[in-house]
Design a protein around this motif. Sequence first.
Motif, short mmCIF file in Angstrom:
data_model
loop_
_atom_site.label_atom_id
_atom_site.label_comp_id
_atom_site.label_asym_id
_atom_site.label_seq_id
_atom_site.Cartn_x
_atom_site.Cartn_y
_atom_site.Cartn_z
N LYS A 12 89.90 32.74 -52.26
CA LYS A 12 90.41 33.11 -50.93
C LYS A 12 91.59 32.20 -50.56
N GLN A 13 91.46 30.89 -50.82
CA GLN A 13 92.55 29.95 -50.55
C GLN A 13 93.80 30.32 -51.34
N TYR A 14 93.61 30.67 -52.63
CA TYR A 14 94.75 31.05 -53.46
C TYR A 14 95.46 32.28 -52.89
N PHE A 15 94.69 33.27 -52.50
CA PHE A 15 95.30 34.49 -51.95
C PHE A 15 96.04 34.21 -50.65
N ILE A 16 95.46 33.38 -49.79
CA ILE A 16 96.13 33.02 -48.54
C ILE A 16 97.43 32.28 -48.84
N CYS A 17 97.37 31.35 -49.77
CA CYS A 17 98.56 30.59 -50.16
C CYS A 17 99.64 31.52 -50.72
N PHE B 139 99.96 34.72 -50.18
CA PHE B 139 100.45 35.58 -49.10
C PHE B 139 101.52 34.87 -48.28
N PHE B 140 101.21 33.67 -47.80
CA PHE B 140 102.18 32.93 -46.98
C PHE B 140 103.42 32.57 -47.79
N SER B 141 103.24 32.22 -49.05
CA SER B 141 104.39 31.89 -49.89
C SER B 141 105.30 33.11 -50.05
N SER C 208 91.42 21.97 -45.49
CA SER C 208 92.00 23.06 -46.28
C SER C 208 93.24 23.65 -45.62
N THR C 209 93.32 23.61 -44.29
CA THR C 209 94.51 24.12 -43.60
C THR C 209 95.70 23.22 -43.91
N LEU D 285 96.76 23.93 -47.46
CA LEU D 285 97.50 25.19 -47.51
C LEU D 285 98.93 24.99 -47.00
#
Length: 190
Positions: free
Chosen positions: A32-37, A39-41, A76-77, A80
């Motif tokens: 989930k962290q990878y996908f969020i990263c 996405f924002f990238s 984690s925020t 990220l």
Amino acid sequence: MNQIKKKLYEEIKKQGLSIDLDVFDYGVAILKQYFICLFFSFVIGSYFKCIFEMILTIVFWSGIRRYIGGFHFENSTLCLFFTVLIIICISKISRFLSVILVFDFIFSVLALIIIMKFGCIDHKNKPLSVEEKIYYKGRAIKRVYVYIILELVFRLISFNSISNIILLVLQLSSINLLISTLVNKEKIIL
């Protein structure tokens, strides 16, 4: 989300794979962290028009970071935020950086020396055995050799932004390793 995760875990168990629930939960959280990263990238990279450089930065950085480990924020925020910031900064700087081939080589060899000296840093959430540290350090060194060769080849054929990405990733990885070493002195494999 919990229902999907629960069904996925049950399906994995049905397939005969043995995995503890806490390990599965940790893996899902990291994914989930990878996908969020990502996405924002991609969103920020699109805004700054540096998607190609961003993809290369992620490929090269994750390619070395997986073997050397490094500094981790407890939050984690915060992790990220800095990950996306580093990806975007390297992507943007790579377009404008002008490096003479000799300095390129010197900086790359310096990164290699630092990685050879300090090797692989583990994390309290994922401690490594001595054998694993030796394995990861060896893989990291091989990866750095490949990166240096690619970096010089791209520099020689005037693909400077790609060469700059590799150079910046190597320098960032070295700095990351040095910071981690200062924070976790006892966990170094020499």
